[in-house]
Motif scaffolding. Structure first.
Motif, PDB file in Angstrom:
ATOM      1  N   LEU A  31       0.826  -1.141  -0.060  1.00 60.30           N
ATOM      2  CA  LEU A  31       0.023   0.057  -0.090  1.00 60.30           C
ATOM      3  C   LEU A  31       0.969   1.345   0.037  1.00 60.30           C
ATOM      4  N   PHE A  32       1.918   1.225   0.811  1.00 56.81           N
ATOM      5  CA  PHE A  32       2.670   2.581   0.894  1.00 56.81           C
ATOM      6  C   PHE A  32       3.532   2.818  -0.482  1.00 56.81           C
ATOM      7  N   VAL A  33       4.195   1.659  -0.925  1.00 54.46           N
ATOM      8  CA  VAL A  33       4.772   1.576  -2.322  1.00 54.46           C
ATOM      9  C   VAL A  33       3.883   2.184  -3.393  1.00 54.46           C
ATOM     10  N   GLY A  34       2.698   1.539  -3.471  1.00 57.32           N
ATOM     11  CA  GLY A  34       1.836   1.559  -4.405  1.00 57.32           C
ATOM     12  C   GLY A  34       1.213   3.155  -4.269  1.00 57.32           C
ATOM     13  N   GLY A  35       1.045   3.595  -3.338  1.00 59.53           N
ATOM     14  CA  GLY A  35       0.850   5.042  -2.915  1.00 59.53           C
ATOM     15  C   GLY A  35       1.882   6.193  -3.423  1.00 59.53           C
ATOM     16  N   VAL A  36       3.063   5.677  -3.205  1.00 61.50           N
ATOM     17  CA  VAL A  36       3.988   6.541  -4.047  1.00 61.50           C
ATOM     18  C   VAL A  36       4.118   6.323  -5.244  1.00 61.50           C
ATOM     19  N   LEU A  37       4.007   5.330  -5.924  1.00 63.13           N
ATOM     20  CA  LEU A  37       3.773   5.152  -7.504  1.00 63.13           C
ATOM     21  C   LEU A  37       2.548   5.878  -7.900  1.00 63.13           C
ATOM     22  N   ILE A  39       1.290   8.565  -6.658  1.00 64.01           N
ATOM     23  CA  ILE A  39       1.664   9.961  -6.573  1.00 64.01           C
ATOM     24  C   ILE A  39       2.499  10.580  -7.747  1.00 64.01           C
ATOM     25  N   LEU A  40       3.342   9.509  -7.969  1.00 65.52           N
ATOM     26  CA  LEU A  40       4.310   9.949  -9.234  1.00 65.52           C
ATOM     27  C   LEU A  40       3.356   9.539 -10.586  1.00 65.52           C
ATOM     28  N   GLN A  41       2.497   8.847 -10.628  1.00 63.88           N
ATOM     29  CA  GLN A  41       1.774   8.823 -11.887  1.00 63.88           C
ATOM     30  C   GLN A  41       0.706   9.672 -11.882  1.00 63.88           C
ATOM     31  N   GLY A  42       0.342  10.255 -10.896  1.00 61.38           N
ATOM     32  CA  GLY A  42      -0.770  11.404 -10.887  1.00 61.38           C
ATOM     33  C   GLY A  42       0.103  12.664 -11.126  1.00 61.38           C
ATOM     34  N   ILE A  43       1.418  13.036 -10.771  1.00 66.90           N
ATOM     35  CA  ILE A  43       2.139  14.295 -11.188  1.00 66.90           C
ATOM     36  C   ILE A  43       2.387  14.023 -12.661  1.00 66.90           C
ATOM     37  N   ALA A  44       2.683  12.887 -13.483  1.00 74.46           N
ATOM     38  CA  ALA A  44       2.926  12.708 -14.472  1.00 74.46           C
ATOM     39  C   ALA A  44       1.602  13.059 -15.291  1.00 74.46           C
ATOM     40  N   GLY A  45       0.482  12.551 -14.846  1.00 78.84           N
ATOM     41  CA  GLY A  45      -0.502  12.913 -15.760  1.00 78.84           C
ATOM     42  C   GLY A  45      -1.129  14.230 -15.535  1.00 78.84           C
TER      43      GLY A  45
END
Length: 139
Positions: A31-37, A39-45
């Protein structure tokens, strides 16, 4: 001289087995790592980067900025719940983890046309998180 003996109570069984306990820790990390990823996907989008492919007509079509915000918000919540599980598996973190993993599965299903392999991996991870957290919540 008579002795009175008191029966000793049977040892109580552990609440969860080794698989479920280790699974809870792993679910918290996922959950923690998926959340960080997320966040990064969201920033890229949101930044309208060229990471995501443009698709044609699709029933559940959202624009790239909408997907970015969805991933960013869900990612932040996943990081908080993942941290809650890693800090000590509290009841609120288990229940929230199950609900958020289910929400993540639905979001990844809708995200299939954009990143099919990543979406399938996200669905599998969400399924494992639900199984693991449900095992520790069972009496």
């Amino acid at each position: 001289m008579s002795q009175t003996t008191h029966p000793t109570p049977p040892p109580s069984a552990p609440r969860s087995g080794g698989w479920a306990t280790g699974g809870t820790l792993f679910a918290g990390v996922l959950l923690f790592v998926g959340g960080v990823l997320g966040i990064l996907q969201g920033i890229a989008g949101i930044a309208k980067d060229d990471v995501y492919a443009a698709i044609g007509d699709y029933v559940f079509k959202f624009n790239l900025t909408a997907w970015g915000w969805i991933h960013l918000i869900l990612g932040v919540i996943l990081v908080v719940v993942g941290w809650g599980l890693l800090s000590g598996p509290a009841t609120w973190a288990r229940a929230s983890g199950i609900a958020l993993a289910a929400l993540s599965i639905v979001a990844n299903f809708l995200y299939l046309p954009y990143q099919p392999w990543w979406a399938l991996i996200g669905i599998a991870i969400g399924t494992f998180v639900i199984w693991s957290l449900a095992q520790t919540a069972a009496p």
